[in-house]
Design a protein around this motif. Sequence first.
Motif, mmCIF file in Angstrom:
data_model
loop_
_atom_site.group_PDB
_atom_site.id
_atom_site.type_symbol
_atom_site.label_atom_id
_atom_site.label_comp_id
_atom_site.label_asym_id
_atom_site.label_seq_id
_atom_site.Cartn_x
_atom_site.Cartn_y
_atom_site.Cartn_z
ATOM 1 N N GLY A 101 0.845 -1.194 0.000
ATOM 2 C CA GLY A 101 0.000 0.000 0.000
ATOM 3 C C GLY A 101 0.874 1.234 0.000
ATOM 4 N N ASP A 102 0.603 2.143 0.957
ATOM 5 C CA ASP A 102 1.402 3.373 1.036
ATOM 6 C C ASP A 102 2.551 3.233 2.037
ATOM 7 O OD1 ASP A 102 -0.008 3.348 3.404
ATOM 8 O OD2 ASP A 102 -0.608 5.449 3.313
ATOM 9 N N ARG A 103 2.913 1.994 2.378
ATOM 10 C CA ARG A 103 3.973 1.755 3.353
ATOM 11 C C ARG A 103 5.186 1.092 2.700
ATOM 12 N NH1 ARG A 103 1.659 -1.563 8.099
ATOM 13 N NH2 ARG A 103 1.229 -2.972 6.393
ATOM 14 N N VAL A 104 6.334 1.296 3.353
ATOM 15 C CA VAL A 104 7.588 0.708 2.894
ATOM 16 C C VAL A 104 8.238 0.006 4.085
ATOM 17 C CG1 VAL A 104 8.934 2.828 3.270
ATOM 18 C CG2 VAL A 104 9.726 1.127 1.617
ATOM 19 N N PRO A 164 4.838 4.584 6.802
ATOM 20 C CA PRO A 164 4.258 5.311 5.668
ATOM 21 C C PRO A 164 5.389 5.902 4.823
ATOM 22 C CG PRO A 164 3.193 5.943 7.724
ATOM 23 C CD PRO A 164 4.390 5.115 8.089
ATOM 24 N N ILE A 165 5.309 5.730 3.532
ATOM 25 C CA ILE A 165 6.400 6.172 2.658
ATOM 26 C C ILE A 165 6.559 7.685 2.687
ATOM 27 C CG2 ILE A 165 5.116 6.354 0.488
ATOM 28 C CD1 ILE A 165 7.682 4.755 -0.677
ATOM 29 N N ASP A 166 5.491 8.402 3.040
ATOM 30 C CA ASP A 166 5.588 9.861 3.120
ATOM 31 C C ASP A 166 5.801 10.362 4.550
ATOM 32 O OD1 ASP A 166 3.093 9.243 4.093
ATOM 33 O OD2 ASP A 166 2.014 10.685 2.846
ATOM 34 N N ASN A 167 6.093 9.462 5.480
ATOM 35 C CA ASN A 167 6.343 9.843 6.873
ATOM 36 C C ASN A 167 7.363 8.873 7.479
ATOM 37 O OD1 ASN A 167 6.127 11.234 9.270
ATOM 38 N ND2 ASN A 167 4.319 10.100 9.943
ATOM 39 N N LEU A 168 8.571 8.919 6.955
ATOM 40 C CA LEU A 168 9.638 8.032 7.416
ATOM 41 C C LEU A 168 10.109 8.456 8.803
ATOM 42 C CD1 LEU A 168 11.719 7.870 4.111
ATOM 43 C CD2 LEU A 168 9.961 6.258 4.898
ATOM 44 N N PRO A 169 10.679 7.531 9.569
ATOM 45 C CA PRO A 169 11.189 7.907 10.891
ATOM 46 C C PRO A 169 12.271 8.979 10.762
ATOM 47 C CG PRO A 169 11.538 5.555 10.470
ATOM 48 C CD PRO A 169 10.916 6.127 9.254
ATOM 49 N N PRO A 170 12.387 9.857 11.776
ATOM 50 C CA PRO A 170 13.401 10.916 11.705
ATOM 51 C C PRO A 170 14.823 10.370 11.595
ATOM 52 C CG PRO A 170 12.063 11.120 13.714
ATOM 53 C CD PRO A 170 11.584 9.921 12.973
ATOM 54 N N ILE A 175 19.030 7.520 1.985
ATOM 55 C CA ILE A 175 17.848 6.673 1.781
ATOM 56 C C ILE A 175 16.591 7.547 1.773
ATOM 57 C CG2 ILE A 175 16.424 4.842 2.806
ATOM 58 C CD1 ILE A 175 19.011 3.792 1.488
ATOM 59 N N ARG A 176 16.504 8.479 2.711
ATOM 60 C CA ARG A 176 15.375 9.420 2.749
ATOM 61 C C ARG A 176 15.290 10.198 1.431
ATOM 62 N NH1 ARG A 176 12.371 11.541 6.549
ATOM 63 N NH2 ARG A 176 13.653 10.763 8.261
ATOM 64 N N HIS A 177 16.440 10.686 0.967
ATOM 65 C CA HIS A 177 16.502 11.441 -0.291
ATOM 66 C C HIS A 177 16.030 10.572 -1.468
ATOM 67 C CE1 HIS A 177 18.018 14.327 -3.224
ATOM 68 N NE2 HIS A 177 18.635 13.318 -3.819
ATOM 69 N N ALA A 178 16.534 9.346 -1.530
ATOM 70 C CA ALA A 178 16.165 8.450 -2.639
ATOM 71 C C ALA A 178 14.668 8.156 -2.642
ATOM 72 C CB ALA A 178 16.959 7.147 -2.546
ATOM 73 N N ILE A 179 14.108 7.849 -1.475
ATOM 74 C CA ILE A 179 12.679 7.531 -1.404
ATOM 75 C C ILE A 179 11.847 8.742 -1.813
ATOM 76 C CG2 ILE A 179 10.786 6.954 0.176
ATOM 77 C CD1 ILE A 179 12.781 5.065 1.611
ATOM 78 N N ALA A 180 12.226 9.931 -1.371
ATOM 79 C CA ALA A 180 11.490 11.148 -1.770
ATOM 80 C C ALA A 180 11.546 11.333 -3.280
ATOM 81 C CB ALA A 180 12.059 12.367 -1.048
ATOM 82 N N CYS A 181 12.716 11.137 -3.874
ATOM 83 C CA CYS A 181 12.852 11.282 -5.325
ATOM 84 C C CYS A 181 12.030 10.234 -6.064
ATOM 85 C CB CYS A 181 14.320 11.185 -5.730
ATOM 86 S SG CYS A 181 15.307 12.612 -5.238
ATOM 87 N N ILE A 182 12.053 9.012 -5.577
ATOM 88 C CA ILE A 182 11.280 7.940 -6.219
ATOM 89 C C ILE A 182 9.795 8.262 -6.183
ATOM 90 C CG2 ILE A 182 10.577 5.510 -5.973
ATOM 91 C CD1 ILE A 182 13.564 5.010 -5.069
ATOM 92 N N THR A 183 9.293 8.765 -5.062
ATOM 93 C CA THR A 183 7.857 9.089 -4.981
ATOM 94 C C THR A 183 7.488 10.234 -5.917
ATOM 95 O OG1 THR A 183 8.148 10.542 -3.065
ATOM 96 C CG2 THR A 183 7.628 8.225 -2.607
ATOM 97 N N ARG A 184 8.476 11.070 -6.290
ATOM 98 C CA ARG A 184 8.238 12.148 -7.265
ATOM 99 C C ARG A 184 8.474 11.680 -8.704
ATOM 100 N NH1 ARG A 184 11.328 15.211 -3.379
ATOM 101 N NH2 ARG A 184 13.135 15.084 -4.765
#
Length: 147
Positions: A21-24, A116-122, A128-137
């Motif tokens: 779903g919307d989770r990773v 949630p892919i749009d609310n990763l742990p701090p 990894i955070r950067h890559a996931i944000a780019c992938i979702t865009r």
Amino acid sequence: MPQPRERFALLVAVHILIRQGDRVLLLRRFNTGYEDGTYSLVAGHLDGDEEIVQAAIRETHEEAGITVAPSAMTVAAVMHRRSNDERIDFFLETWDWMGTIENREPDKCDDLAWFPIDNLPPNTVPYIRHAIACITRGEWFQTFGWE
């Protein structure tokens, strides 16, 4: 006569976004000496003489205990990254697997959980955070650490 320079070589890694779903699925690094206490993706280096999708399938089974068919694994992004060295990272994605997800490397991982892919742990590894944000865009090529 000058000696020929040794050819430059890059380390190559695969990182797998296991999606539901919307989770990773993320794992928290433990006792590795690199980014311990931070969340990352299931990942690993190419062993040599294996292609990218096969390496991702191998790492997914070794770390999370699931089997992914080659047709269910797609390349989502490529990153040229610099930290202490220079690397090429392939980010693959799957939504379909067989088996039950379990932590198969408790000596290197002390948590395996869905986020949630749009609310990763701090405390997610920065690249990894950067890559996931780019992938979702929908950005398939990225660089990191060159600033």
